[in-house]
Design an enzyme around this catalytic site. Structure first.
Site, PDB file in Angstrom:
ATOM      1  N   CYS A  20      -2.697   8.854   2.681  1.00 56.03           N
ATOM      2  CA  CYS A  20      -2.360   8.444   1.212  1.00 56.03           C
ATOM      3  C   CYS A  20      -3.550   8.638   0.070  1.00 56.03           C
ATOM      4  O   CYS A  20      -3.211   8.690  -1.184  1.00 56.03           O
ATOM      5  CB  CYS A  20      -1.854   6.990   1.019  1.00 56.03           C
ATOM      6  SG  CYS A  20      -3.103   5.861   1.873  1.00 56.03           S
ATOM      7  N   GLU A  62       0.963  -1.409   0.191  1.00 55.05           N
ATOM      8  CA  GLU A  62       0.085  -0.034  -0.019  1.00 55.05           C
ATOM      9  C   GLU A  62       1.036   1.137   0.060  1.00 55.05           C
ATOM     10  O   GLU A  62       1.452   1.576   1.035  1.00 55.05           O
ATOM     11  CB  GLU A  62      -0.948   0.165   1.273  1.00 55.05           C
ATOM     12  CG  GLU A  62      -1.863  -1.065   1.163  1.00 55.05           C
ATOM     13  CD  GLU A  62      -2.994  -1.158   0.369  1.00 55.05           C
ATOM     14  OE1 GLU A  62      -3.193   0.187  -0.317  1.00 55.05           O
ATOM     15  OE2 GLU A  62      -3.769  -2.045   0.024  1.00 55.05           O
ATOM     16  N   GLU A 120      -6.673  -4.169   0.857  1.00 57.16           N
ATOM     17  CA  GLU A 120      -6.979  -4.440   2.310  1.00 57.16           C
ATOM     18  C   GLU A 120      -8.469  -4.103   2.390  1.00 57.16           C
ATOM     19  O   GLU A 120      -8.961  -3.191   1.845  1.00 57.16           O
ATOM     20  CB  GLU A 120      -6.154  -3.589   2.929  1.00 57.16           C
ATOM     21  CG  GLU A 120      -4.567  -3.784   3.032  1.00 57.16           C
ATOM     22  CD  GLU A 120      -3.766  -3.293   3.987  1.00 57.16           C
ATOM     23  OE1 GLU A 120      -4.024  -2.153   4.234  1.00 57.16           O
ATOM     24  OE2 GLU A 120      -2.657  -3.653   4.419  1.00 57.16           O
TER      25      GLU A 120
HETATM   26  P1  NAP Z   1       8.181   5.060   4.759  1.00 55.73           P
HETATM   27  O1  NAP Z   1       9.172   6.044   5.217  1.00 55.73           O
HETATM   28  O2  NAP Z   1       8.210   4.322   3.633  1.00 55.73           O
HETATM   29  O3  NAP Z   1       8.074   4.294   6.253  1.00 55.73           O
HETATM   30  C1  NAP Z   1       6.893   3.458   6.263  1.00 55.73           C
HETATM   31  C2  NAP Z   1       7.448   2.020   7.106  1.00 55.73           C
HETATM   32  O4  NAP Z   1       8.771   1.537   6.661  1.00 55.73           O
HETATM   33  C3  NAP Z   1       8.008   2.755   8.560  1.00 55.73           C
HETATM   34  O5  NAP Z   1       7.793   1.594   9.454  1.00 55.73           O
HETATM   35  C4  NAP Z   1       9.550   2.742   8.464  1.00 55.73           C
HETATM   36  O6  NAP Z   1      10.326   2.478   9.466  1.00 55.73           O
HETATM   37  C5  NAP Z   1       9.690   1.515   7.409  1.00 55.73           C
HETATM   38  N1  NAP Z   1      10.910   1.614   6.713  1.00 55.73           N
HETATM   39  C6  NAP Z   1      11.530   2.825   6.201  1.00 55.73           C
HETATM   40  N2  NAP Z   1      12.767   2.317   5.555  1.00 55.73           N
HETATM   41  C7  NAP Z   1      12.666   0.859   5.521  1.00 55.73           C
HETATM   42  C8  NAP Z   1      13.454   0.091   4.944  1.00 55.73           C
HETATM   43  N3  NAP Z   1      14.667   0.482   4.215  1.00 55.73           N
HETATM   44  N4  NAP Z   1      13.301  -1.412   5.132  1.00 55.73           N
HETATM   45  C9  NAP Z   1      12.240  -1.621   5.697  1.00 55.73           C
HETATM   46  N5  NAP Z   1      11.440  -0.609   6.314  1.00 55.73           N
HETATM   47  C10 NAP Z   1      11.539   0.415   6.198  1.00 55.73           C
HETATM   48  O7  NAP Z   1       6.798   5.976   4.745  1.00 55.73           O
HETATM   49  P2  NAP Z   1       6.167   7.085   5.895  1.00 55.73           P
HETATM   50  O8  NAP Z   1       6.816   8.403   5.329  1.00 55.73           O
HETATM   51  O9  NAP Z   1       6.058   6.490   7.167  1.00 55.73           O
HETATM   52  O10 NAP Z   1       4.870   7.145   5.335  1.00 55.73           O
HETATM   53  C11 NAP Z   1       4.120   7.922   4.372  1.00 55.73           C
HETATM   54  C12 NAP Z   1       3.927   7.169   3.226  1.00 55.73           C
HETATM   55  O11 NAP Z   1       3.212   6.174   3.273  1.00 55.73           O
HETATM   56  C13 NAP Z   1       3.106   8.024   2.027  1.00 55.73           C
HETATM   57  O12 NAP Z   1       3.955   8.115   0.699  1.00 55.73           O
HETATM   58  C14 NAP Z   1       1.906   7.676   2.084  1.00 55.73           C
HETATM   59  O13 NAP Z   1       1.055   7.694   0.905  1.00 55.73           O
HETATM   60  C15 NAP Z   1       1.937   6.160   2.424  1.00 55.73           C
HETATM   61  N6  NAP Z   1       0.795   5.423   3.040  1.00 55.73           N
HETATM   62  C16 NAP Z   1       0.156   4.682   1.953  1.00 55.73           C
HETATM   63  C17 NAP Z   1      -1.011   4.120   2.371  1.00 55.73           C
HETATM   64  C18 NAP Z   1      -1.683   3.264   1.361  1.00 55.73           C
HETATM   65  O14 NAP Z   1      -2.603   2.524   2.139  1.00 55.73           O
HETATM   66  N7  NAP Z   1      -1.628   3.076   0.159  1.00 55.73           N
HETATM   67  C19 NAP Z   1      -1.507   4.356   3.489  1.00 55.73           C
HETATM   68  C20 NAP Z   1      -0.784   5.282   4.331  1.00 55.73           C
HETATM   69  C21 NAP Z   1       0.460   5.767   4.173  1.00 55.73           C
HETATM   70  P3  NAP Z   1      10.747   3.819  10.145  1.00 55.73           P
HETATM   71  O15 NAP Z   1       9.602   4.581  10.807  1.00 55.73           O
HETATM   72  O16 NAP Z   1      11.504   3.245  11.408  1.00 55.73           O
HETATM   73  O17 NAP Z   1      11.533   4.842   9.429  1.00 55.73           O
END
Ligand code: NAP
Length: 480
Positions: free
Chosen positions: A287, A253, A461
């Site tokens: 998102c 997602e 989901e």
């Molecule tokens: P993110 O930086 O990708 O982080 C998401 C999760 O991934 C966090 O738990 C993060 O851990 C972890 N993570 C980061 N780098 C990783 C790696 N190399 N390997 C494994 N895990 C890793 O995203 P975010 O900034 O938290 O969230 C915002 C994004 O989520 C936006 O782009 C939004 O559109 C998207 N989103 C999508 C949906 C959907 O349903 N499509 C819903 C909500 C949000 P840490 O926190 O420890 O860095």
């Protein structure tokens, strides 16, 4: 305040609440005040390995438990969520910043997912396929996929996990989850709830710490048969690459860049109301937030005027205060990113007609902002804003609007306001998005499949599809 009931400053591994092997911790702060909320363990590979051991050991027991017993545990979990909705919502607001009313809604929909999958799993039917010759039967049966790894973001720290934990436990999969570092407590609370209602030890394991180490260990372990991730597209793509070595099933997602189309025949008041919900909910950090608002020329001025009035009336503040409709952004990086979008738009002819600056509260608060005369060469036409900035584009022709709406790598949510039935079906065919809201700015519901196409992800989901993703389909031929 009762939020401390579910504030766990430890990780749940194999039924025990533990710290990191190194003893290291990570600070968690309240974005509305900058105050320390608490700490969580900084775990890595070794702790994650033990969590996977525990989940693998728990799997047979969980999958073999009578269906009605698992369903009963989910019902208890639903009731525990609703009985503690206020405490869980307060915890969420304190670590993440969203208004308490939105946090209450998030806990509520998380409980609704638990109930939905408790109901849906009772209909996880297989089939008997007719054989071409006599004396044979072909059975197609459904089975829990195994240990599931889950990685979730900070913007919906409770409900993003609900959509994953509920179907996994319903069908009998054990869980190793890593919530976002900025908002770990709402994720850890799922461990406390699972324990409280009686899921066996090892069924749910929750870790905090290094994303690379925890994520890397989950991805590399062949016992983890599925990984479900919600977060940014870049990280999602990296995890898809990592999944290749152990051929894991993945659900992704990812990011969005939702177009919000308003046609001349729309009910403009309803469109403004929908845009407010879609754009400014969670301070624009969802998102499915409207990222680009395309308004047909005949109603452009009226729409902008009404959107300005609605935006100007918004109360910005600490989400725990009464009547607050917009909290802070998650951190200062998010503020700077919004400022970059605004500067880019201004340099290319965009006009800031509302807001446009940091809010007087300090910290990461930002004024709800509207930019008019937005154009396709501005940064937000391609990139996700993730903040309280509404760019309004003008269009004359329906086909141009549809082409612009599709001119992005993303394909998560889209919206359109129109009363023309023919156009509604055309939009259904032409918009390259996993979800379309017609005359509605709020489309998330447990009954329907949530998910995107293109760079917005893989899998669904919610709905019946949200359970299917946690099952393997097995075919058995019986000759008799
Ligand atoms: P993110 O930086 O990708 O982080 C998401 C999760 O991934 C966090 O738990 C993060 O851990 C972890 N993570 C980061 N780098 C990783 C790696 N190399 N390997 C494994 N895990 C890793 O995203 P975010 O900034 O938290 O969230 C915002 C994004 O989520 C936006 O782009 C939004 O559109 C998207 N989103 C999508 C949906 C959907 O349903 N499509 C819903 C909500 C949000 P840490 O926190 O420890 O860095």
């Amino acid at each position: 305040m009762s939020y401390t009931k579910y504030l766990k400053e430890a990780n749940l591994i194999d039924g025990a609440w533990v710290g990191a092997d190194s003893g290291e911790t990570i600070d968690v702060t309240n974005p509305a005040t900058g105050e320390l909320v608490g700490t969580v363990p900084n775990c890595g590979d070794a702790e994650t390995g033990r969590a996977i051991d525990a989940a693998a050991a728990a799997f047979d027991g969980l999958a073999g438990m009578a269906l009605i017993e698992r369903v009963g545990l989910l019902w208890k979990m639903h009731d525990a969520l609703m009985d503690n909705q206020k405490s869980l919502a307060e915890l969420l607001t304190i670590e993440m910043g969203k208004p308490l009313a939105e946090a209450m809604g998030e806990i509520g929909i998380g409980a609704a997912y638990v109930r939905w999958f408790a109901e849906e799993v009772r209909r996880a039917k297989g089939e008997i396929v007719p054989a071409p010759t006599n004396g044979r039967r072909f059975l197609v049966t459904k089975h829990p996929i195994g240990v599931v790894g889950m990685i979730t973001p900070w913007n919906f720290p409770s409900s993003m996990l609900a959509r994953k934990i509920a179907p996994a436990l319903a069908i009998g999969c054990s869980v190793v989850a890593k919530p976002a570092t900025a908002t770990p407590y709402s994720g850890l609370a799922w461990g406390a709830l699972a324990e409280e209602v009686g899921f066996p030890k090892g069924a749910v394991n929750i870790l905090t710490g290094s994303a690379r180490k925890i994520g890397g260990t989950i991805m590399a372990d062949a016992r983890v048969r599925k990984v479900t991730f919600t977060g940014s597209t870049d990280v999602g793509k990296e995890l898809i690459r990592q999944s290749a070595d152990t051929v894991k099933k993945v659900s992704m997602e990812l990011g969005g860049n939702a177009p919000f189309l308003v046609f001349d025949d729309a009910d403009v008041d309803a469109a403004v109301q929908g845009a407010m919900v879609s754009k400014f909910r969670n301070s624009g950090q969802t998102c499915v937030c409207a990222n680009r608002i395309y308004v047909q020329a005949g109603v452009y001025d009226e729409f902008v005027e009404k959107l300005k009035m609605a935006t100007a009336a918004m109360k910005v503040g600490n989400g725990l205060e009464d009547g607050v409709e917009q909290g802070p952004l998650i951190d200062m990086d998010a503020v700077e990113k919004v400022e970059e979008f605004i500067e880019d738009a201004k340099a290319k002819g965009g006009k800031v007609v509302q807001g446009g600056a940091r809010h007087g509260n300090g910290h990461s608060f930002f004024d709800p902002t509207i930019i008019t005369e937005a154009t396709q060469d501005m940064m937000f036409a391609k990139d996700e804003i993730f903040g309280p900035l509404a760019p309004v584009f003008r269009f004359e022709d329906e086909d141009d609007a549809i082409a612009w709406a599709n001119d992005t790598d993303f394909g998560l949510a889209s919206y359109a306001y129109t009363r023309d039935v023919g156009r509604i079906f055309k939009l259904n065919e032409k918009l390259q998005y996993g979800m379309i809201g017609i005359n509605s700015g709020l489309i998330t519901t447990v009954e329907a499949p949530f998910g995107g196409v293109k760079d917005s992800g893989l899998g669904k989901e919610g709905g019946s599809q949200g359970l299917e993703d946690y099952m393997d389909t097995k075919y058995t031929a019986v000759d008799f």
